[in-house]
Write a protein that holds these residues in place. Structure first.
Motif: not given
Length: 124
Positions: A16-17, A20, A100-103, A106, A117-120
């Motif tokens: 996922n990261v 992105s 991860t940004a995977d809903r 999460r 937290t998200g990949p950023r």
């Protein structure tokens, strides 16, 4: 509630990261995962000054990426998401952060008490 002296457990969803940022990662998934591993080893978790145990979960073509000092690498036997959920579930009461940004992932890990937290957070 966290275990007394356990460092923060940071579990990174490598696919996922890496996915992105459209930087050509799909041409060399293993190389992209190795670059992410190396960045984590060099930089740790930006904004976190305390001790952390970093686990990079890889799947598919990235399986077999070797660990380095400061980053444990786990090759998911099947779904990377399922492996991450299992790691969170087995980590007991310690503080856990999943990147991860995977809903759906999460949702699954927050239900087990992990922070997300998200990949950023680690891509910046």
């Amino acid at each position: 509630m966290d275990d007394d002296n356990s460092p923060l457990l940071v579990i990174v969803d490598a696919a996922n990261v890496v996915g992105s940022v459209p930087d050509g990662w799909w041409r060399d998934r293993r190389g992209a995962a190795e670059r992410l591993r190396d960045r984590l080893a060099a930089d740790g978790l930006p904004g976190h000054s305390g001790p952390a145990e970093v686990v990079l979960v890889v799947e598919g073509a990235a399986r077999g990426v070797e660990p380095v000092s400061g980053v444990r690498v786990e090759s998911a036997p099947g779904s990377g998401d399922d492996h991450i959920v299992d790691l969170v579930a087995r980590s007991g009461g310690r503080l856990r952060l999943v990147v991860t940004a995977d809903r759906e992932l999460r949702r699954r890990v927050t239900a087990l008490g992990a922070e997300v937290t998200g990949p950023r957070t680690i891509r910046s």
